[in-house]
Design a protein around this motif. Sequence first.
Motif, PDB file in Angstrom:
ATOM      1  N   SER A  25       0.841  -1.189   0.000  1.00  0.00           N
ATOM      2  CA  SER A  25       0.000   0.000   0.000  1.00  0.00           C
ATOM      3  C   SER A  25       0.876   1.239   0.000  1.00  0.00           C
ATOM      4  CB  SER A  25      -0.951   0.013   1.203  1.00  0.00           C
ATOM      5  OG  SER A  25      -0.230   0.174   2.402  1.00  0.00           O
ATOM      6  N   TRP A  26       0.313   2.299  -0.565  1.00  0.00           N
ATOM      7  CA  TRP A  26       1.010   3.574  -0.656  1.00  0.00           C
ATOM      8  C   TRP A  26       0.026   4.712  -0.426  1.00  0.00           C
ATOM      9  CZ3 TRP A  26       1.193   0.128  -4.912  1.00  0.00           C
ATOM     10  CH2 TRP A  26       2.372  -0.606  -5.033  1.00  0.00           C
ATOM     11  N   ARG A  27       0.561   5.857  -0.010  1.00  0.00           N
ATOM     12  CA  ARG A  27      -0.236   7.082   0.138  1.00  0.00           C
ATOM     13  C   ARG A  27       0.368   8.157  -0.758  1.00  0.00           C
ATOM     14  NH1 ARG A  27      -3.866   7.547   4.106  1.00  0.00           N
ATOM     15  NH2 ARG A  27      -3.935   5.858   5.603  1.00  0.00           N
ATOM     16  N   LEU A  28      -0.501   8.804  -1.507  1.00  0.00           N
ATOM     17  CA  LEU A  28      -0.103   9.929  -2.348  1.00  0.00           C
ATOM     18  C   LEU A  28      -0.873  11.158  -1.876  1.00  0.00           C
ATOM     19  CD1 LEU A  28      -0.545   8.187  -5.818  1.00  0.00           C
ATOM     20  CD2 LEU A  28       1.583   8.448  -4.534  1.00  0.00           C
ATOM     21  N   THR A  29      -0.280  12.307  -1.988  1.00  0.00           N
ATOM     22  CA  THR A  29      -0.990  13.538  -1.673  1.00  0.00           C
ATOM     23  C   THR A  29      -2.090  13.768  -2.698  1.00  0.00           C
ATOM     24  OG1 THR A  29       1.013  14.503  -0.736  1.00  0.00           O
ATOM     25  CG2 THR A  29      -0.732  16.031  -1.365  1.00  0.00           C
ATOM     26  N   THR A  30      -3.276  14.110  -2.230  1.00  0.00           N
ATOM     27  CA  THR A  30      -4.368  14.425  -3.139  1.00  0.00           C
ATOM     28  C   THR A  30      -4.144  15.816  -3.725  1.00  0.00           C
ATOM     29  OG1 THR A  30      -5.932  13.083  -1.890  1.00  0.00           O
ATOM     30  CG2 THR A  30      -6.866  14.765  -3.331  1.00  0.00           C
ATOM     31  N   LEU A  31      -3.966  15.855  -5.019  1.00  0.00           N
ATOM     32  CA  LEU A  31      -3.877  17.118  -5.764  1.00  0.00           C
ATOM     33  C   LEU A  31      -4.980  17.069  -6.812  1.00  0.00           C
ATOM     34  CD1 LEU A  31      -0.002  17.402  -6.247  1.00  0.00           C
ATOM     35  CD2 LEU A  31      -1.432  18.588  -4.579  1.00  0.00           C
ATOM     36  N   ARG A  32      -5.971  17.909  -6.641  1.00  0.00           N
ATOM     37  CA  ARG A  32      -7.162  17.854  -7.488  1.00  0.00           C
ATOM     38  C   ARG A  32      -6.878  18.098  -8.968  1.00  0.00           C
ATOM     39  NH1 ARG A  32      -8.526  18.405  -2.534  1.00  0.00           N
ATOM     40  NH2 ARG A  32     -10.610  18.065  -1.733  1.00  0.00           N
ATOM     41  N   THR A  35      -3.590  14.683 -13.451  1.00  0.00           N
ATOM     42  CA  THR A  35      -4.179  14.050 -14.624  1.00  0.00           C
ATOM     43  C   THR A  35      -4.042  12.537 -14.515  1.00  0.00           C
ATOM     44  OG1 THR A  35      -2.121  14.036 -15.887  1.00  0.00           O
ATOM     45  CG2 THR A  35      -3.480  16.035 -16.031  1.00  0.00           C
ATOM     46  N   ALA A  36      -4.730  11.830 -15.392  1.00  0.00           N
ATOM     47  CA  ALA A  36      -4.637  10.374 -15.448  1.00  0.00           C
ATOM     48  C   ALA A  36      -3.191   9.934 -15.672  1.00  0.00           C
ATOM     49  CB  ALA A  36      -5.539   9.838 -16.556  1.00  0.00           C
ATOM     50  N   ASP A  37      -2.482  10.639 -16.540  1.00  0.00           N
ATOM     51  CA  ASP A  37      -1.105  10.254 -16.835  1.00  0.00           C
ATOM     52  C   ASP A  37      -0.179  10.502 -15.648  1.00  0.00           C
ATOM     53  OD1 ASP A  37      -1.548   9.278 -19.449  1.00  0.00           O
ATOM     54  OD2 ASP A  37      -1.614  11.327 -20.191  1.00  0.00           O
ATOM     55  N   GLU A  38      -0.383  11.596 -14.934  1.00  0.00           N
ATOM     56  CA  GLU A  38       0.437  11.851 -13.742  1.00  0.00           C
ATOM     57  C   GLU A  38       0.219  10.768 -12.696  1.00  0.00           C
ATOM     58  OE1 GLU A  38       0.815  16.701 -13.689  1.00  0.00           O
ATOM     59  OE2 GLU A  38      -1.094  15.794 -13.098  1.00  0.00           O
ATOM     60  N   LEU A  39      -1.030  10.422 -12.466  1.00  0.00           N
ATOM     61  CA  LEU A  39      -1.328   9.348 -11.521  1.00  0.00           C
ATOM     62  C   LEU A  39      -0.724   8.034 -11.992  1.00  0.00           C
ATOM     63  CD1 LEU A  39      -5.056  10.199 -10.785  1.00  0.00           C
ATOM     64  CD2 LEU A  39      -3.190  10.233  -9.110  1.00  0.00           C
ATOM     65  N   LEU A  42       3.103   7.873 -11.461  1.00  0.00           N
ATOM     66  CA  LEU A  42       3.401   7.689 -10.037  1.00  0.00           C
ATOM     67  C   LEU A  42       3.163   6.249  -9.592  1.00  0.00           C
ATOM     68  CD1 LEU A  42       1.824  10.920  -8.512  1.00  0.00           C
ATOM     69  CD2 LEU A  42       4.251  10.307  -8.466  1.00  0.00           C
ATOM     70  N   ILE A  43       2.007   5.721  -9.932  1.00  0.00           N
ATOM     71  CA  ILE A  43       1.650   4.384  -9.454  1.00  0.00           C
ATOM     72  C   ILE A  43       2.474   3.308 -10.140  1.00  0.00           C
ATOM     73  CG2 ILE A  43      -0.245   2.716  -9.304  1.00  0.00           C
ATOM     74  CD1 ILE A  43      -2.073   5.187  -8.743  1.00  0.00           C
ATOM     75  N   ILE A  44       2.717   3.443 -11.430  1.00  0.00           N
ATOM     76  CA  ILE A  44       3.568   2.476 -12.132  1.00  0.00           C
ATOM     77  C   ILE A  44       4.973   2.471 -11.536  1.00  0.00           C
ATOM     78  CG2 ILE A  44       4.689   1.971 -14.356  1.00  0.00           C
ATOM     79  CD1 ILE A  44       1.678   1.160 -14.054  1.00  0.00           C
ATOM     80  N   HIS A  45       5.490   3.641 -11.226  1.00  0.00           N
ATOM     81  CA  HIS A  45       6.824   3.710 -10.606  1.00  0.00           C
ATOM     82  C   HIS A  45       6.827   3.006  -9.251  1.00  0.00           C
ATOM     83  CE1 HIS A  45      10.827   5.156  -9.797  1.00  0.00           C
ATOM     84  NE2 HIS A  45      10.399   5.589  -8.619  1.00  0.00           N
ATOM     85  N   LEU A  46       5.776   3.184  -8.466  1.00  0.00           N
ATOM     86  CA  LEU A  46       5.688   2.504  -7.169  1.00  0.00           C
ATOM     87  C   LEU A  46       5.653   0.987  -7.357  1.00  0.00           C
ATOM     88  CD1 LEU A  46       3.158   4.880  -5.412  1.00  0.00           C
ATOM     89  CD2 LEU A  46       5.584   4.611  -4.850  1.00  0.00           C
ATOM     90  N   THR A  73      -8.835   9.205 -12.341  1.00  0.00           N
ATOM     91  CA  THR A  73      -8.323   7.989 -11.701  1.00  0.00           C
ATOM     92  C   THR A  73      -8.849   6.755 -12.421  1.00  0.00           C
ATOM     93  OG1 THR A  73      -8.210   9.158  -9.581  1.00  0.00           O
ATOM     94  CG2 THR A  73      -8.056   6.764  -9.515  1.00  0.00           C
ATOM     95  N   ALA A  74     -10.119   6.763 -12.779  1.00  0.00           N
ATOM     96  CA  ALA A  74     -10.683   5.649 -13.536  1.00  0.00           C
ATOM     97  C   ALA A  74      -9.999   5.521 -14.897  1.00  0.00           C
ATOM     98  CB  ALA A  74     -12.188   5.841 -13.705  1.00  0.00           C
ATOM     99  N   GLN A  75      -9.753   6.645 -15.536  1.00  0.00           N
ATOM    100  CA  GLN A  75      -9.066   6.634 -16.837  1.00  0.00           C
ATOM    101  C   GLN A  75      -7.653   6.074 -16.686  1.00  0.00           C
ATOM    102  OE1 GLN A  75      -8.405  10.528 -18.501  1.00  0.00           O
ATOM    103  NE2 GLN A  75      -8.014   9.722 -20.547  1.00  0.00           N
ATOM    104  N   MET A  76      -6.967   6.449 -15.603  1.00  0.00           N
ATOM    105  CA  MET A  76      -5.618   5.930 -15.353  1.00  0.00           C
ATOM    106  C   MET A  76      -5.646   4.415 -15.212  1.00  0.00           C
ATOM    107  SD  MET A  76      -3.601   4.547 -12.736  1.00  0.00           S
ATOM    108  CE  MET A  76      -4.469   4.984 -11.249  1.00  0.00           C
TER     109      MET A  76
END
Length: 104
Positions: A25-32, A35-39, A42-46, A73-76
């Motif tokens: 599990s991981w926690r990311l800061t919520t930044l409204r 974009t899907a690509d930014e998320l 980040l997650i692929i790198h984790l 997030t759904a698009q990501m």
Amino acid sequence: MLLAIDVGNTNIVVGVFDGDRLIESWRLTTLRERTADELGILIIHLFEHRGLDRSGIEASALASVVPSLTAPTAQMIRRYFGRDPLIVEPGLATGMPILYDNPA
């Protein structure tokens, strides 16, 4: 494996389950504005950092209280994991009873 994402007002919590066992599990800061690509990056790198193979993700679930991040997030998940997420939202029959009074 199941990819579970909870988008909250302060943090986005990402979990990977193997059956009923949480394996990461991981926690990311919520930044409204993310974009899907930014998320995705980040997650692929984790995943890569922990040696997890994203092709092992067989299902995904998404819960969000931040409307501006629900669609990205759904698009990501679709773009980077090739899965349509189960979006937990009002009206979804989960079989879990709601045991509190409606505040209205």
